[in-house]
Design a protein around this motif. Structure first.
Motif, PDB file in Angstrom:
ATOM      1  N   LEU A 121       0.877  -1.258  -0.297  1.00 46.38           N
ATOM      2  CA  LEU A 121      -0.208   0.084   0.176  1.00 46.38           C
ATOM      3  C   LEU A 121       0.708   1.680   0.366  1.00 46.38           C
ATOM      4  O   LEU A 121       1.801   0.635   0.716  1.00 46.38           O
ATOM      5  N   LYS A 122       0.479   2.621  -0.488  1.00 45.84           N
ATOM      6  CA  LYS A 122       0.785   3.432  -0.110  1.00 45.84           C
ATOM      7  C   LYS A 122       0.801   4.126   1.422  1.00 45.84           C
ATOM      8  O   LYS A 122       0.200   3.951   1.553  1.00 45.84           O
ATOM      9  N   LYS A 123       2.137   5.060   0.753  1.00 38.33           N
ATOM     10  CA  LYS A 123       2.239   5.939   2.221  1.00 38.33           C
ATOM     11  C   LYS A 123       0.764   6.829   2.707  1.00 38.33           C
ATOM     12  O   LYS A 123       0.388   7.121   1.155  1.00 38.33           O
ATOM     13  N   GLY A 124       0.142   6.136   3.335  1.00 34.16           N
ATOM     14  CA  GLY A 124      -0.664   7.426   4.195  1.00 34.16           C
ATOM     15  C   GLY A 124      -2.140   6.600   3.350  1.00 34.16           C
ATOM     16  O   GLY A 124      -3.514   6.872   4.253  1.00 34.16           O
ATOM     17  N   VAL A 125      -2.149   5.814   2.907  1.00 35.50           N
ATOM     18  CA  VAL A 125      -3.147   4.306   2.338  1.00 35.50           C
ATOM     19  C   VAL A 125      -3.307   3.657   4.214  1.00 35.50           C
ATOM     20  O   VAL A 125      -2.588   2.926   4.293  1.00 35.50           O
TER      21      VAL A 125
ATOM     22  N   VAL B  81      -4.136   3.640  -7.619  1.00 31.50           N
ATOM     23  CA  VAL B  81      -4.581   5.084  -7.234  1.00 31.50           C
ATOM     24  C   VAL B  81      -3.634   4.556  -5.708  1.00 31.50           C
ATOM     25  O   VAL B  81      -3.219   5.266  -4.748  1.00 31.50           O
ATOM     26  N   ILE B  82      -3.417   3.177  -4.685  1.00 30.81           N
ATOM     27  CA  ILE B  82      -3.363   3.006  -3.662  1.00 30.81           C
ATOM     28  C   ILE B  82      -2.434   2.144  -3.426  1.00 30.81           C
ATOM     29  O   ILE B  82      -2.167   1.965  -2.176  1.00 30.81           O
ATOM     30  N   GLN B  83      -1.370   1.713  -4.253  1.00 34.87           N
ATOM     31  CA  GLN B  83      -0.427   0.527  -4.296  1.00 34.87           C
ATOM     32  C   GLN B  83       0.722   0.766  -5.126  1.00 34.87           C
ATOM     33  O   GLN B  83       0.666   1.290  -6.219  1.00 34.87           O
ATOM     34  N   ASP B  84       1.499   0.457  -4.461  1.00 33.08           N
ATOM     35  CA  ASP B  84       3.368   0.944  -5.259  1.00 33.08           C
ATOM     36  C   ASP B  84       3.991  -0.870  -5.142  1.00 33.08           C
ATOM     37  O   ASP B  84       2.956  -1.734  -4.850  1.00 33.08           O
ATOM     38  N   TYR B  85       4.510  -1.172  -6.189  1.00 30.62           N
ATOM     39  CA  TYR B  85       4.997  -2.138  -6.578  1.00 30.62           C
ATOM     40  C   TYR B  85       6.185  -2.077  -6.642  1.00 30.62           C
ATOM     41  O   TYR B  85       7.102  -1.123  -7.018  1.00 30.62           O
ATOM     42  N   SER B  86       7.206  -3.646  -6.402  1.00 25.47           N
ATOM     43  CA  SER B  86       8.633  -3.165  -6.504  1.00 25.47           C
ATOM     44  C   SER B  86       8.624  -4.903  -7.216  1.00 25.47           C
ATOM     45  O   SER B  86       8.636  -5.372  -7.040  1.00 25.47           O
TER      46      SER B  86
END
Length: 82
Positions: free
Chosen positions: A11-15, A72-77
């Motif tokens: 999840l992105k920061k702040g979610v 919108v709400i997630q990041d990936y690596s």
């Protein structure tokens, strides 16, 4: 060539992370009071064929953009598995 990578979805920061918060609370209730934060993540291990590592990475990014992650709400690596 075959390539294997772990795609980590977080999840992105702040979610708000209800699963992480619930796990933290449960750990605290079990006596693990030193746990101050828990984040939930998903990992997909993907094996694919491509001509080059760069081509494989491009395909993985497209998979993330189109299906694996909600931008919108997630990041990936991407982490390569040797």
């Amino acid at each position: 060539m075959k390539f294997t990578a772990d795609v980590i979805i977080s999840l992105k920061k702040g979610v708000i992370d209800p699963e992480g918060e619930a796990t933290k609370k449960a750990l605290n209730l079990l006596g693990f009071r030193n746990v101050s934060r828990v984040e939930s993540m998903k990992i997909f291990r993907i094996e694919l064929s491509a001509k080059t590592k760069e081509d494989a990475e491009d395909m993985l990014k497209e998979m993330c953009d189109r299906l694996l992650a909600n931008p919108v709400i997630q990041d990936y690596s991407i982490r390569w598995v040797e």
